[in-house]
Design a protein around this motif. Structure first.
Motif, PDB file in Angstrom:
ATOM      1  N   ARG A   2       0.935  -1.193   0.020  1.00 24.64           N
ATOM      2  CA  ARG A   2      -0.033  -0.178  -0.097  1.00 24.64           C
ATOM      3  C   ARG A   2       0.843   1.180  -0.048  1.00 24.64           C
ATOM      4  O   ARG A   2       1.990   1.258   0.440  1.00 24.64           O
ATOM      5  CB  ARG A   2      -0.829  -0.160   1.184  1.00 24.64           C
ATOM      6  N   ILE A   3       0.348   2.289  -0.489  1.00 25.94           N
ATOM      7  CA  ILE A   3       1.311   3.579  -0.594  1.00 25.94           C
ATOM      8  C   ILE A   3       0.372   4.632  -0.041  1.00 25.94           C
ATOM      9  O   ILE A   3      -0.897   4.872  -0.199  1.00 25.94           O
ATOM     10  CB  ILE A   3       1.478   4.021  -2.162  1.00 25.94           C
ATOM     11  N   ILE A   4       0.794   5.159   1.326  1.00 24.80           N
ATOM     12  CA  ILE A   4       0.197   5.997   1.992  1.00 24.80           C
ATOM     13  C   ILE A   4       0.630   7.448   1.489  1.00 24.80           C
ATOM     14  O   ILE A   4       1.661   7.959   1.110  1.00 24.80           O
ATOM     15  CB  ILE A   4       0.420   6.213   3.424  1.00 24.80           C
ATOM     16  N   VAL A   5      -0.598   8.232   0.946  1.00 22.61           N
ATOM     17  CA  VAL A   5      -0.283   9.570   0.309  1.00 22.61           C
ATOM     18  C   VAL A   5      -0.120  10.666   1.107  1.00 22.61           C
ATOM     19  O   VAL A   5      -1.393  10.761   1.819  1.00 22.61           O
ATOM     20  CB  VAL A   5      -1.560   9.631  -0.887  1.00 22.61           C
ATOM     21  N   HIS A   6       0.578  11.400   1.405  1.00 29.56           N
ATOM     22  CA  HIS A   6       0.672  12.579   2.233  1.00 29.56           C
ATOM     23  C   HIS A   6       0.486  13.868   1.271  1.00 29.56           C
ATOM     24  O   HIS A   6       1.239  14.514   0.829  1.00 29.56           O
ATOM     25  CB  HIS A   6       1.688  12.834   2.913  1.00 29.56           C
ATOM     26  N   CYS A  10       2.545  17.045  -1.473  1.00 33.94           N
ATOM     27  CA  CYS A  10       2.594  16.876  -2.687  1.00 33.94           C
ATOM     28  C   CYS A  10       2.883  18.295  -3.218  1.00 33.94           C
ATOM     29  O   CYS A  10       2.010  19.268  -3.030  1.00 33.94           O
ATOM     30  CB  CYS A  10       1.444  16.346  -3.471  1.00 33.94           C
ATOM     31  N   GLN A  11       3.913  18.470  -4.447  1.00 26.34           N
ATOM     32  CA  GLN A  11       3.917  19.851  -5.108  1.00 26.34           C
ATOM     33  C   GLN A  11       3.656  19.700  -6.395  1.00 26.34           C
ATOM     34  O   GLN A  11       4.079  20.578  -7.204  1.00 26.34           O
ATOM     35  CB  GLN A  11       5.381  20.464  -4.768  1.00 26.34           C
ATOM     36  N   TYR A  31      -1.444  17.473  -8.979  1.00 23.29           N
ATOM     37  CA  TYR A  31      -1.289  17.100  -7.858  1.00 23.29           C
ATOM     38  C   TYR A  31      -1.876  15.553  -7.964  1.00 23.29           C
ATOM     39  O   TYR A  31      -2.966  15.359  -8.366  1.00 23.29           O
ATOM     40  CB  TYR A  31      -1.966  17.986  -6.926  1.00 23.29           C
ATOM     41  N   ILE A  32      -1.274  14.612  -6.917  1.00 20.58           N
ATOM     42  CA  ILE A  32      -1.633  13.746  -6.698  1.00 20.58           C
ATOM     43  C   ILE A  32      -3.069  13.541  -6.036  1.00 20.58           C
ATOM     44  O   ILE A  32      -3.308  14.172  -5.143  1.00 20.58           O
ATOM     45  CB  ILE A  32      -0.919  12.694  -5.714  1.00 20.58           C
ATOM     46  N   LEU A  33      -3.888  12.661  -6.303  1.00 22.54           N
ATOM     47  CA  LEU A  33      -5.292  12.432  -5.883  1.00 22.54           C
ATOM     48  C   LEU A  33      -5.312  11.882  -4.030  1.00 22.54           C
ATOM     49  O   LEU A  33      -4.202  11.226  -4.055  1.00 22.54           O
ATOM     50  CB  LEU A  33      -6.282  11.705  -6.384  1.00 22.54           C
ATOM     51  N   ALA A  34      -6.213  12.521  -3.457  1.00 16.49           N
ATOM     52  CA  ALA A  34      -5.967  11.923  -2.090  1.00 16.49           C
ATOM     53  C   ALA A  34      -6.390  10.452  -2.122  1.00 16.49           C
ATOM     54  O   ALA A  34      -7.349  10.110  -2.887  1.00 16.49           O
ATOM     55  CB  ALA A  34      -7.090  12.819  -1.465  1.00 16.49           C
ATOM     56  N   CYS A  54       9.679  10.563  -5.497  1.00 18.08           N
ATOM     57  CA  CYS A  54       9.129  11.824  -4.968  1.00 18.08           C
ATOM     58  C   CYS A  54       9.993  12.663  -4.240  1.00 18.08           C
ATOM     59  O   CYS A  54      10.588  12.294  -3.305  1.00 18.08           O
ATOM     60  CB  CYS A  54       7.748  11.699  -4.374  1.00 18.08           C
ATOM     61  N   PRO A  55      10.497  14.013  -4.854  1.00 15.58           N
ATOM     62  CA  PRO A  55      11.281  14.608  -3.976  1.00 15.58           C
ATOM     63  C   PRO A  55      10.837  15.291  -2.979  1.00 15.58           C
ATOM     64  O   PRO A  55      11.580  15.704  -1.916  1.00 15.58           O
ATOM     65  CB  PRO A  55      11.561  15.763  -5.111  1.00 15.58           C
TER      66      PRO A  55
END
Ligand code: F3S
Length: 64
Positions: A2-6, A10-11, A31-34, A54-55
């Motif tokens: 799973r990837i936890i999206v913060h 995100c920039q 921007y990445i979706l929530a 992701c920087p």
């Protein structure tokens, strides 16, 4: 996996999407979706590369 999206980090660099467009979905402004992402086994390699690229460290890999 799973990837936890913060989302707050995100920039809009879109490097994640460049590695794995089927895994990382962006909004109209790039921007990445929530929401956390459940990654299918076949996509794990590309998803891992994308998350690591992701920087802003907005994508946290959870292998639990
Ligand atoms: Fe955002 Fe990082 Fe992807 S800044 S668009 S999560 S590469």
């Amino acid at each position: 996996m799973r990837i936890i999206v913060h989302n707050d980090k995100c920039q809009g660099h879109a490097r994640c999407w460049a590695h794995a467009p089927d895994v990382f979905k962006l909004d109209d402004e790039g921007y990445i979706l929530a929401g956390d992402i459940e990654v299918a086994e076949r996509d794990e390699l590309l998803a891992t590369r994308g998350a690591r690229s992701c920087p802003e460290r907005a994508l946290e890999i959870d292998r639990a």
